[in-house]
Write an enzyme that holds these catalytic residues in place. Structure first.
Site, PDB file in Angstrom:
ATOM      1  N   LYS A  13       0.835  -1.213   0.000  1.00 22.94           N
ATOM      2  CA  LYS A  13       0.000   0.000   0.000  1.00 22.94           C
ATOM      3  C   LYS A  13       0.866   1.258   0.000  1.00 22.94           C
ATOM      4  CE  LYS A  13      -1.963  -1.196   3.923  1.00 22.94           C
ATOM      5  NZ  LYS A  13      -1.271  -2.467   4.237  1.00 22.94           N
ATOM      6  N   ARG A  88      -9.569   0.386   9.045  1.00 24.65           N
ATOM      7  CA  ARG A  88      -9.182  -0.982   9.381  1.00 24.65           C
ATOM      8  C   ARG A  88     -10.288  -1.715  10.138  1.00 24.65           C
ATOM      9  NH1 ARG A  88      -3.301   0.079   9.181  1.00 24.65           N
ATOM     10  NH2 ARG A  88      -2.111  -1.783   9.632  1.00 24.65           N
ATOM     11  N   ARG A 127      11.675  -5.284   4.669  1.00 21.75           N
ATOM     12  CA  ARG A 127      11.328  -3.871   4.483  1.00 21.75           C
ATOM     13  C   ARG A 127      12.246  -2.927   5.261  1.00 21.75           C
ATOM     14  NH1 ARG A 127       5.260  -1.841   5.330  1.00 21.75           N
ATOM     15  NH2 ARG A 127       5.393  -2.853   7.371  1.00 21.75           N
ATOM     16  N   ARG A 161      11.394  -0.904  10.939  1.00 18.00           N
ATOM     17  CA  ARG A 161      10.354  -0.707  11.950  1.00 18.00           C
ATOM     18  C   ARG A 161      10.450  -1.751  13.048  1.00 18.00           C
ATOM     19  NH1 ARG A 161       4.891   0.037   8.531  1.00 18.00           N
ATOM     20  NH2 ARG A 161       4.112  -1.124  10.309  1.00 18.00           N
ATOM     21  N   ARG A 172      -0.581  -8.938  13.582  1.00 23.85           N
ATOM     22  CA  ARG A 172      -1.147  -7.980  12.619  1.00 23.85           C
ATOM     23  C   ARG A 172      -2.001  -8.688  11.576  1.00 23.85           C
ATOM     24  NH1 ARG A 172       4.503  -5.710  11.379  1.00 23.85           N
ATOM     25  NH2 ARG A 172       3.673  -4.323   9.785  1.00 23.85           N
TER      26      ARG A 172
END
Ligand code: ADP
Ligand code: ADP
Ligand code: ZN
Length: 216
Positions: A13, A88, A127, A161, A172
């Site tokens: 996203k 969400r 990431r 992160r 998650r």
């Protein structure tokens, strides 16, 4: 044009939103980025949400709806908004509809980025972002052109992160299936949903999103 990019953590996203911002003058509203900014600047709210975020649980609807309300009331909407990581929950989706209406706007389309769980582990654990400008990278799929130097700003410091580990990802993902995936049915029923293959290359996903926006 106002759009939602809907998909699990790591679906791509943020990567796609950043390109839409550059190329279409749209405004990206990422509640994840807003919450991380609150943590970095050490606000009371930032302190309150830190543990919840690190565990991979959802922050309360009240907090994220407040953040979005503030942006909708102040940001320049002329290029349209990209909602990234929001809504969400069904309560957030209802609130978004009302907030858009209150500023004379509406939602044009929801692009669901479909990916499978195994791909997400590799996406999330690889990431990282530029510490200076926030440009997103990946250990395998998107390396800087010159190793160790950000393509966008020339920065040489990168960060990962705290919640991008397999444990937090499990939580998650469960939150996505339990609380967020009902939005697929919600927007399908509202005739807003378009689903695309999020497993394709970054460029191919970009083309699918362009086609979806044409079609909205
Ligand atoms: P990802 O890139 O993995 O999809 P985000 O950056 O969107 O993650 O969000 C990071 C964390 O911030 C989430 O795990 C959650 O704790 C919190 N968060 C972000 N957006 C929301 C939201 N709309 N509702 C509740 N919690 C949120
Ligand atoms: P999200 O915002 O949905 O959590 P990101 O856009 O941050 O996801 O993407 C997660 C990671 O996967 C990043 O490291 C990004 O560079 C990489 N990535 C994004 N899209 C793709 C893709 N289509 N193929 C391979 N890797 C991708
Ligand atoms: Zn940079």
């Amino acid at each position: 044009m106002n759009i939602i990019l809907l998909g699990p953590p790591g679906a791509g996203k943020g990567t796609q939103a950043a390109m839409l911002v550059d190329e279409r003058n749209m405004v990206q509203l990422s509640t994840g980025d807003m919450l991380r900014a609150a943590r970095t600047s050490g606000t009371e709210m930032g302190k309150m949400v830190a543990g919840v975020m690190d565990r991979g649980e959802l922050v309360t609807d009240e907090i994220v709806i407040g953040l979005i309300r503030e942006q909708l009331e102040t940001a320049d909407a002329s290029g349209g908004f990209i909602f990234d990581g929001f809504p969400r929950t069904l309560a957030q989706a209802d609130a978004l509809g009302e907030l858009l209406q209150s500023v004379g706007q509406s939602l044009d389309t929801v692009v669901e980025m479909r990916v499978d769980d195994t791909a997400l582990v590799a996406r999330i654990t690889g990431r990282y972002t530029c510490g200076n400008c926030g440009e997103g990278y990946h250990d395998e799929a998107k390396k800087p052109k010159v190793e160790g130097t950000c393509d966008k700003c020339g920065g040489t410091e990168f960060k990962r992160r705290a919640d991008d580990n397999e444990d937090s990802l499990k939580t998650r993902l469960m939150a996505y299936y339990k609380d967020t995936s009902p939005l697929i049915g919600y927007y399908y029923a509202n005739k807003k949903l378009q689903s695309i293959d999020g497993l394709a290359s970054i460029d191919a996903v970009k083309s699918s999103i362009s086609a979806a926006l044409e079609n909205a």
